[in-house]
Scaffold this motif. Structure first.
Motif, short mmCIF file in Angstrom:
data_model
loop_
_atom_site.label_atom_id
_atom_site.label_comp_id
_atom_site.label_asym_id
_atom_site.label_seq_id
_atom_site.Cartn_x
_atom_site.Cartn_y
_atom_site.Cartn_z
N VAL A 172 4.27 -11.65 -10.67
CA VAL A 172 2.95 -11.48 -10.06
C VAL A 172 3.06 -10.60 -8.83
CG1 VAL A 172 1.08 -12.67 -8.86
CG2 VAL A 172 2.08 -13.70 -10.89
N ARG A 173 2.10 -9.68 -8.69
CA ARG A 173 1.95 -8.91 -7.46
C ARG A 173 0.61 -9.22 -6.84
NH1 ARG A 173 3.72 -2.67 -7.53
NH2 ARG A 173 3.05 -3.02 -5.37
N ILE A 174 0.60 -9.46 -5.53
CA ILE A 174 -0.65 -9.79 -4.84
C ILE A 174 -0.97 -8.78 -3.74
CG2 ILE A 174 -0.27 -12.24 -5.29
CD1 ILE A 174 0.32 -12.53 -2.24
N ASP A 175 -0.27 -7.65 -3.73
CA ASP A 175 -0.37 -6.70 -2.62
C ASP A 175 -1.20 -5.46 -2.96
OD1 ASP A 175 1.56 -5.92 -4.48
OD2 ASP A 175 2.65 -4.73 -2.99
N LEU A 176 -1.91 -5.48 -4.10
CA LEU A 176 -2.65 -4.29 -4.51
C LEU A 176 -4.15 -4.57 -4.55
CD1 LEU A 176 -0.40 -3.06 -7.46
CD2 LEU A 176 -0.48 -2.14 -5.13
N ASP A 177 -4.92 -3.63 -4.04
CA ASP A 177 -6.37 -3.68 -4.09
C ASP A 177 -6.81 -2.79 -5.26
OD1 ASP A 177 -9.10 -3.36 -3.82
OD2 ASP A 177 -9.05 -2.83 -1.69
N PRO A 178 -7.38 -3.34 -6.32
CA PRO A 178 -7.70 -2.52 -7.50
C PRO A 178 -8.73 -1.43 -7.23
CG PRO A 178 -8.75 -4.67 -7.68
CD PRO A 178 -7.81 -4.74 -6.50
N ALA A 179 -9.53 -1.63 -6.19
CA ALA A 179 -10.58 -0.65 -5.91
C ALA A 179 -10.10 0.51 -5.05
CB ALA A 179 -11.76 -1.34 -5.22
N ARG A 180 -9.05 0.30 -4.31
CA ARG A 180 -8.67 1.27 -3.27
C ARG A 180 -8.42 2.67 -3.83
NH1 ARG A 180 -4.23 0.25 1.56
NH2 ARG A 180 -4.71 2.16 2.71
N ALA A 181 -7.75 2.75 -4.98
CA ALA A 181 -7.40 4.06 -5.52
C ALA A 181 -8.46 4.63 -6.44
CB ALA A 181 -6.07 3.95 -6.27
N VAL A 182 -9.49 3.84 -6.74
CA VAL A 182 -10.47 4.25 -7.74
C VAL A 182 -11.86 4.43 -7.15
CG1 VAL A 182 -11.55 3.61 -9.94
CG2 VAL A 182 -9.14 3.03 -9.53
#
Length: 603
Positions: A137-147
């Protein structure tokens, strides 16, 4: 092309670049809020689904969206034409998000979610699930940030305080009670992320979420200290002086994670796993022992104090007066003037805005005619709204925020001829509403038992509704508030709160027939003492809402004599409470619509 197609394609590229196989996106914010500001509407951005309760799971080749029964119809319409599969939570054959992931993940795969937007209870379940199947599991990524390149900014609006004659207690008194509460649990600290709890504690209000007078903030409370993490753009000199006076240290909202990493937090810290994020919990567990329990503030806030109760009674009376006035005007116009869902809502909203102390709506008015009312949380727009015709039902669910209370009420109005089935369903909903309103119960009772009081008349006809019967309501705060609720089944990880005198709850059974009509009758109730004897302490409900139930929809063959007596008693109360505010044609209308049912039928 559906709005989601290109956005999900770009998210999948981001996932591939970061070695992610599956992204789980909840429809919440850093505070596990039910309603969120535009910055946090990530599930809506990727799916086009506007539902408030969503879990979106994006795999490299699949996309699934979960929502509850309030939104099945609207979500299906919004997802039509997309590659996203609607998962109707709670229906037979539909797995939970956890069960779906258990089947989808396998050894070596990576599941991601934004740890700032996932509460500790859910986050730990997903982490354990991944471990069982050999995934990570990774909890350090914001799915919206790059999109989401044109993502709105974080909301930022000035905060303000409410006076003691509105709050009933000072912030200093509340802080002392909170410290006593967590100390009794053997804790040295309390971390709060729940926005309405923090605002209640500090007698502070904001405007960062539409219709919810709260501000984005976190609070770290120690036995001798209180750190409030809030955007400096929201505080003026007056609030900063107030904070200093009550012993609150102001810190920048965005610095909460860095502050906690460096802070000398030792001993035991109380955290509510439903309302603290995995990200914050992971920082704190390296410094102190986490004690997971409900925020003590939640129950304190739910039991209204005498000052709050006095203000609430008056606020609900004035709110009821204006809804009654709207119903009178509606009755004068139906079949004679053109009305749409939007124009009707606008007229009701304008009437509320005239009430002293009006701040705004407590939620966008649900104005739904005919088949639109089958969507429990339907939202009309200027481009998509129905004309209200002199036939069938019109449902209006509305409420206001005032310096004196937060209101919520639903009435279903008969616009013209009804079928026998429509009359039967309308009457069953009225009986259900009156059953709960008249409940008498022993202290220690929870909402699951009370729910049966409302649903039993419907269940006897093999009818049901896919939402809870009642929710708590805040005081100049969120229109949905816990810990009390009235629902027919337990929710994993959610305690069933005992009802206490001073708690407010909605009473809102309904029946929804897809593509045909929707019916809901909602009266807000105050929990009050009933009697105490050798069997224990008993409680009852007292209505705060005083608005007629449309007698034209009643089928007396479905009712028992006691049902009609209860309906007549409620209407006698409506006339007594509302008539002093009316005169002339309004008063004549009120007299007619609150007549005893048998007398009304002979008119």
């Amino acid at each position: 092309m559906h709005v989601s197609d290109d956005r999900i394609a770009r998210l999948r590229k981001f996932m591939a670049d970061n070695g992610i196989d599956c992204f789980l996106i909840p429809s919440t914010d850093f505070h596990s809020s039910e309603y969120v500001g535009d910055f946090f509407k990530v599930t809506e951005y990727f799916s086009g689904c506007t539902s408030d309760n969503v879990d979106l799971v994006i795999g490299m080749e699949t996309a699934e969206l979960w929502t509850d029964g309030r939104y099945f119809i609207s979500a299906a319409a919004e997802l039509s034409g997309s590659a996203i599969h609607l998962m109707r939570s709670g229906t037979p054959g539909v797995p939970t998000v956890e069960a779906y992931l258990a089947e989808s993940l396998c050894s070596g795969m990576v599941l991601a979610f934004d740890g700032r937007c996932m509460n500790l209870t859910k986050g730990r379940r997903y982490e354990r699930l991944a471990e069982r199947v050999g995934a990570s599991v990774r909890i350090d990524l914001d799915p919206a940030r790059a999109v989401w390149t044109d993502r709105p900014a974080l909301p930022s609006h000035p905060v303000y305080t409410i006076s003691e004659d509105l709050a009933g207690k000072t912030a200093e008194e509340k802080i002392r009670e909170i410290r006593s509460a967590f100390s009794k649990k053997g804790c040295d600290w309390l971390f709060l992320s729940k926005l309405d709890d923090i605002c209640w504690t500090l007698n502070m209000r904001g405007d960062d979420i539409q219709c919810n007078p709260v501000a984005l903030c976190h609070a770290l409370i120690g036995k001798e200290s209180f750190h409030l993490f809030i955007q400096s753009s929201e505080t003026d000199a007056g609030f900063r002086s107030y904070a200093e006076k009550i012993g609150v240290t102001l810190c920048e909202y965005s610095e909460v994670f860095g502050f906690l990493e460096k802070a000398s937090v030792k001993g035991k810290i109380l955290v509510d796993p439903k309302h603290i994020s995995v990200r914050v919990a992971d920082i704190l567990k390296e410094k102190a022992e986490l004690v997971c329990a409900a925020n003590p503030t939640e129950l304190m806030k739910a039991v209204k104090n005498p000052v709050e109760m006095q203000n609430i009674y008056q606020t609900y009376l004035l709110d009821s007066v204006e809804l009654c006035r709207f119903l009178f005007r509606f009755s004068e116009k139906i079949g004679k003037e053109t009305m749409t869902e939007m124009t009707a809502a606008g007229e009701l909203d304008a009437l509320r805005a005239q009430i002293p102390g009006f701040i705004g709506l407590s939620f966008p008015t649900i104005s739904a005619y005919g088949s639109n009312a089958a969507m429990a949380h339907y939202s009309a727009t200027e481009d998509n709204c129905a004309e209200i015709r002199p036939e069938g039902f019109y449902l209006v669910d509305s409420g206001g925020q005032y310096l004196g209370g937060t209101t919520d009420v639903t009435r279903t109005i008969v616009c013209g001829p009804l079928t026998d089935r429509q009359k039967r369903d309308f009457t069953l909903v009225v009986i259900a509403n009156l059953n709960l309103l008249n409940a008498r119960f022993l202290h220690g009772t929870t909402g699951i038992l009370l729910d049966a009081c409302a649903r039993m008349p419907l269940w006897e006809h093999a009818v049901n509704y896919d939402h809870g019967t009642g929710h708590g309501i805040g005081y100049i705060l969120n229109v949905h508030e816990g810990p009390q609720s009235i629902r027919w089944k337990s929710v994993p990880g959610q305690a069933d709160a005992v009802f206490e005198a001073g708690m407010i709850v909605s009473d809102e059974p309904g029946i929804y027939i897809e593509n045909e009509y929707g019916i809901r009758t909602e009266t807000i109730l105050m929990t009050v003492p009933y009697t105490e004897n050798e069997y224990g302490r008993f409680l009852r409900f007292e209505p705060l809402t005083w608005v007629p139930i449309d007698l034209r929809g009643i089928d007396p063959s479905v009712m028992q004599p006691r049902d009609i007596e209860r309906l007549d008693a409620y209407h006698a109360g409506v006339y007594e409470k509302i008539s002093p505010f009316f005169s002339g044609a309004e008063l004549a209308w009120l007299r007619k619509v609150t007549l005893p049912y048998r007398e009304y039928c002979s008119c």
